[in-house]
Motif scaffolding. Structure first.
Motif, mmCIF file in Angstrom:
data_model
loop_
_atom_site.group_PDB
_atom_site.id
_atom_site.type_symbol
_atom_site.label_atom_id
_atom_site.label_comp_id
_atom_site.label_asym_id
_atom_site.label_seq_id
_atom_site.Cartn_x
_atom_site.Cartn_y
_atom_site.Cartn_z
ATOM 1 N N GLN A 1 6.557 1.741 -9.763
ATOM 2 C CA GLN A 1 5.144 1.366 -9.728
ATOM 3 C C GLN A 1 4.973 0.075 -8.921
ATOM 4 N N TYR A 2 5.931 -0.818 -9.106
ATOM 5 C CA TYR A 2 5.861 -2.083 -8.368
ATOM 6 C C TYR A 2 6.050 -1.847 -6.863
ATOM 7 N N ASN A 3 6.927 -0.903 -6.522
ATOM 8 C CA ASN A 3 7.121 -0.575 -5.098
ATOM 9 C C ASN A 3 5.845 -0.021 -4.473
ATOM 10 N N LEU A 4 5.128 0.808 -5.236
ATOM 11 C CA LEU A 4 3.861 1.348 -4.730
ATOM 12 C C LEU A 4 2.878 0.203 -4.470
ATOM 13 N N LEU A 5 2.846 -0.732 -5.390
ATOM 14 C CA LEU A 5 1.981 -1.896 -5.217
ATOM 15 C C LEU A 5 2.310 -2.629 -3.913
ATOM 16 N N GLU A 6 3.604 -2.829 -3.667
ATOM 17 C CA GLU A 6 4.019 -3.536 -2.450
ATOM 18 C C GLU A 6 3.533 -2.799 -1.205
ATOM 19 N N GLU A 7 3.621 -1.466 -1.248
ATOM 20 C CA GLU A 7 3.179 -0.677 -0.096
ATOM 21 C C GLU A 7 1.674 -0.815 0.106
ATOM 22 N N ILE A 8 0.954 -0.773 -0.983
ATOM 23 C CA ILE A 8 -0.497 -0.879 -0.885
ATOM 24 C C ILE A 8 -0.910 -2.250 -0.359
ATOM 25 N N LYS A 9 -0.168 -3.267 -0.790
ATOM 26 C CA LYS A 9 -0.440 -4.622 -0.287
ATOM 27 C C LYS A 9 -0.268 -4.692 1.224
ATOM 28 N N ASN A 10 0.669 -3.898 1.747
ATOM 29 C CA ASN A 10 0.889 -3.915 3.198
ATOM 30 C C ASN A 10 -0.259 -3.302 3.967
ATOM 31 N N VAL A 11 -0.960 -2.373 3.336
ATOM 32 C CA VAL A 11 -2.024 -1.667 4.043
ATOM 33 C C VAL A 11 -3.381 -2.337 3.820
ATOM 34 N N PHE A 12 -3.606 -2.867 2.637
ATOM 35 C CA PHE A 12 -4.924 -3.389 2.278
ATOM 36 C C PHE A 12 -4.967 -4.909 2.361
ATOM 37 N N ASP A 13 -6.032 -5.408 2.969
ATOM 38 C CA ASP A 13 -6.246 -6.853 3.018
ATOM 39 C C ASP A 13 -7.006 -7.346 1.798
ATOM 40 N N ALA A 14 -7.669 -6.427 1.129
ATOM 41 C CA ALA A 14 -8.554 -6.819 0.035
ATOM 42 C C ALA A 14 -7.762 -7.483 -1.103
ATOM 43 N N ALA B 1 -7.001 8.328 6.288
ATOM 44 C CA ALA B 1 -7.863 8.554 5.128
ATOM 45 C C ALA B 1 -7.798 7.338 4.203
ATOM 46 N N MET B 2 -6.618 6.720 4.173
ATOM 47 C CA MET B 2 -6.466 5.556 3.321
ATOM 48 C C MET B 2 -7.130 4.333 3.943
ATOM 49 N N VAL B 3 -7.002 4.225 5.257
ATOM 50 C CA VAL B 3 -7.595 3.075 5.941
ATOM 51 C C VAL B 3 -9.125 3.095 5.812
ATOM 52 N N ALA B 4 -9.704 4.305 5.755
ATOM 53 C CA ALA B 4 -11.149 4.401 5.548
ATOM 54 C C ALA B 4 -11.510 3.726 4.233
ATOM 55 N N LEU B 5 -10.655 3.902 3.238
ATOM 56 C CA LEU B 5 -10.901 3.256 1.945
ATOM 57 C C LEU B 5 -10.731 1.754 2.056
ATOM 58 N N GLU B 6 -9.797 1.359 2.892
ATOM 59 C CA GLU B 6 -9.575 -0.073 3.099
ATOM 60 C C GLU B 6 -10.845 -0.722 3.649
ATOM 61 N N HIS B 7 -11.542 -0.013 4.540
ATOM 62 C CA HIS B 7 -12.784 -0.561 5.097
ATOM 63 C C HIS B 7 -13.855 -0.729 4.029
ATOM 64 N N LEU B 8 -13.719 0.058 2.992
ATOM 65 C CA LEU B 8 -14.740 0.084 1.960
ATOM 66 C C LEU B 8 -14.445 -0.919 0.837
ATOM 67 N N ALA B 9 -13.165 -1.175 0.603
ATOM 68 C CA ALA B 9 -12.784 -1.909 -0.609
ATOM 69 C C ALA B 9 -13.038 -3.405 -0.494
ATOM 70 N N ASP B 10 -13.783 -3.944 -1.452
ATOM 71 C CA ASP B 10 -13.898 -5.398 -1.559
ATOM 72 C C ASP B 10 -12.755 -5.938 -2.414
ATOM 73 N N ALA B 11 -12.202 -5.081 -3.261
ATOM 74 C CA ALA B 11 -11.004 -5.447 -4.027
ATOM 75 C C ALA B 11 -10.315 -4.159 -4.471
ATOM 76 N N ILE B 12 -9.036 -4.292 -4.757
ATOM 77 C CA ILE B 12 -8.249 -3.177 -5.288
ATOM 78 C C ILE B 12 -7.970 -3.465 -6.755
#
Ligand code: GDP
Length: 348
Positions: free
Chosen positions: A262-275, A234-245
Motif C-alpha cells: 500500500q505504501y508503494n502505491l502511495l509512492e507511485e501516486i506521489k510521483n504522478v500527482f502534484d496535489a 486517464a489518470m493525468v486527467a484526474l490529476e488536472h482535477l484534483a485539488d487534493a488526494i
C-alpha cells in the motif's frame, strides 16, 4: 455531455430527397407555362433537398460544443475516450460536406434555370447523384460522431467551482464506504475510461463552499507501473482535477494488500500527482492497533504526514477528515498564468 443525434448517410439523403419531392409536388398546381413549370419543379427539388441536408449538417455542427472551450478535464476525457483529433476531423468533414452541398445547390439551381426544359430532369438527377456521393463520403465521419455521442453520453458532471478531492488506495481499503459516509445523497456514477465500475462523485457543502469527492475504482487502486500510456492519460486527467488526494491505507490489511504494498502505491501516486495528500489509516476498529499489531502499523503511520486514524464503517474520524478537507485550497492553474501575464506587463 449531450451531443446531437447523428443520422446515417441514407437517413440524411432519404429525408432530403423526400422533402424535395414534397416541395416540388406542391408546385404542380401552380399556374404557369408548362415548359417553365417543369424546370421550376426540378429546381425546387434540388434546392429543397440541399437545404434540408444542409440544415441537418449545420445542426450537428452548432450543437456540438467547441472542444477548446471546454474545461481541461473534459478535453482530456474526450481525448482519452474517443480522441480529440479524430473528433475534430469528423466535424471538419461535416463542415466540408456542408460547403460542397451549398455549392451544388447554387450550381444546379442556375443550370436548371438556364437549360432547355427537356434537360431539367437529367440535371436534377445529376445533382442528386453528386449530393449522394458527397454525403456518402462522410459516412465514416458520421459513424464516428455517433460512436462519440454514445461514448460520451454518461460523462461525469464535474462542478468546477467545487474543491475536488480524489480518493486513492487499493481495492477494498474502504474508499466507497468513506465516500458515502462523508458526502450527501447518492453519489453520481458516470463512465470513466478504463474503469469498469465508472467514476463516483459525491458532494458536500461546508461554509458555502462545495466539495466533491471522486472515487475511480479500477484506476487509482493499482500499481502505476502496470499501466499503459492511455491509462496513464486517464489518470493525468484526474490529476488536472484534483485539488487534493485522499490516500487510504487499510491498516487491518483485510483488503488483502500488505501495508508495504500500500505504501508503494502511495509512492507511485506521489510521483504522478502534484496535489497535496491527506493520509488516512482506515479500519482501525479491526487493526489490533492497541494490541499485537501496534508497532507494525505505527511504522507506516510514522512514514506519513499528519495521518488520521479512522474507521469509515463505524463513522470514526469522519469529522476530522472533513476539517482537513476544509483546509484544502483550490489549485488555480489559470491564476498562475495570470500572474505570469502581469509580470509581462511590468516588464514593458
Ligand atoms: P473500496 O473497494 O476501497 O471502495 O472498499 P469498500 O468501501 O467497498 O470496503 C471494502 C470492505 O471493507 C467492505 O466490506 C466494507 O464494509 C469494509 N470496511 C470499510 N471500512 C471499514 C472500517 O473502517 N472498518 C471495518 N471493519 N470494515 C470496513
Amino acid at each position: 455531455m449531450m451531443l446531437p443525434t447523428i443520422p446515417t448517410p441514407d437517413e440524411l439523403l432519404d429525408k432530403g430527397f423526400r422533402r424535395g419531392k414534397k416541395a416540388a409536388d406542391l408546385r404542380r398546381g401552380e399556374k404557369m407555362p408548362k415548359r417553365l413549370k417543369g424546370k421550376r419543379i426540378e429546381e425546387t427539388r434540388v434546392i429543397t433537398a440541399c437545404q434540408v441536408i444542409k440544415d441537418r449538417l449545420k445542426m450537428i455542427l452548432d450543437r456540438t460544443p467547441e472542444i477548446e472551450e471546454l474545461p481541461e478535464f473534459y478535453q482530456d476525457y474526450i481525448d482519452i475516450t474517443v480522441g480529440v483529433d479524430d473528433f475534430k476531423q469528423a466535424l471538419g468533414a461535416v463542415n466540408w460536406a456542408y460547403g460542397i452541398i451549398t455549392q451544388l445547390e447554387k450550381e444546379y439551381g442556375a443550370k436548371i434555370r438556364k437549360a432547355p426544359s427537356e434537360r431539367a430532369t437529367g440535371l436534377r438527377k445529376q445533382a442528386y447523384g453528386r449530393i449522394s456521393s458527397v454525403v456518402h463520403k462522410i459516412e465514416k465521419d458520421l459513424d464516428f460522431l455517433d460512436f462519440a455521442k454514445q461514448s460520451l453520453r454518461n460523462m461525469p458532471t464535474v462542478d468546477f467551482d467545487a474543491i475536488s478531492i480524489v480518493i486513492a488506495g487499493f481495492p477494498n481499503v474502504g474508499k466507497s464506504t468513506l465516500l458515502t459516509h462523508i458526502t450527501d445523497a447518492e453519489p453520481q456514477v458516470a463512465n470513466y475510461p478504463f474503469t469498469t465500475k465508472g467514476i463516483q462523485i459525491g458532494h458536500f457543502e461546508k461554509r458555502w463552499q462545495h466539495y466533491q469527492i471522486i472515487d475511480t475504482p479500477g484506476l487509482l487502486d493499482r500499481p502505476i507501473g502496470d499501466m499503459n500510456d492511455i491509462e496513464l492519460n486517464a489518470m493525468v486527467a484526474l490529476e488536472h482535477l484534483a485539488d487534493a488526494i485522499l490516500f487510504i491505507f487499510d491498516a487491518s490489511e483485510t483488503c488483502g494488500y500488505a501495508l508495504e504494498n500500500q505504501y508503494n502505491l502511495l509512492e507511485e501516486i506521489k510521483n504522478v500527482f502534484d496535489a497535496p495528500i491527506i493520509y488516512l489509516f482506515n479500519k482501525m476498529d479491526i487493526s489490533d492497533y492497541d494490541g499485537a499489531r501496534h508497532d507494525y502499523v505505527q511504522e507506516y503511520i510514522d512514514k506519513t504526514e499528519n495521518p488520521l486514524l479512522i474507521s469509515a464503517a463505524e463513522g470514526e474520524g469522519l469529522e476530522e477528515i472533513i476539517q482537513l478537507i476544509q483546509q484544502v485550497e483550490k489549485r488555480e492553474i489559470a491564476e498562475e498564468d495570470e500572474d505570469e501575464y502581469e509580470d509581462d506587463e511590468n516588464y514593458f
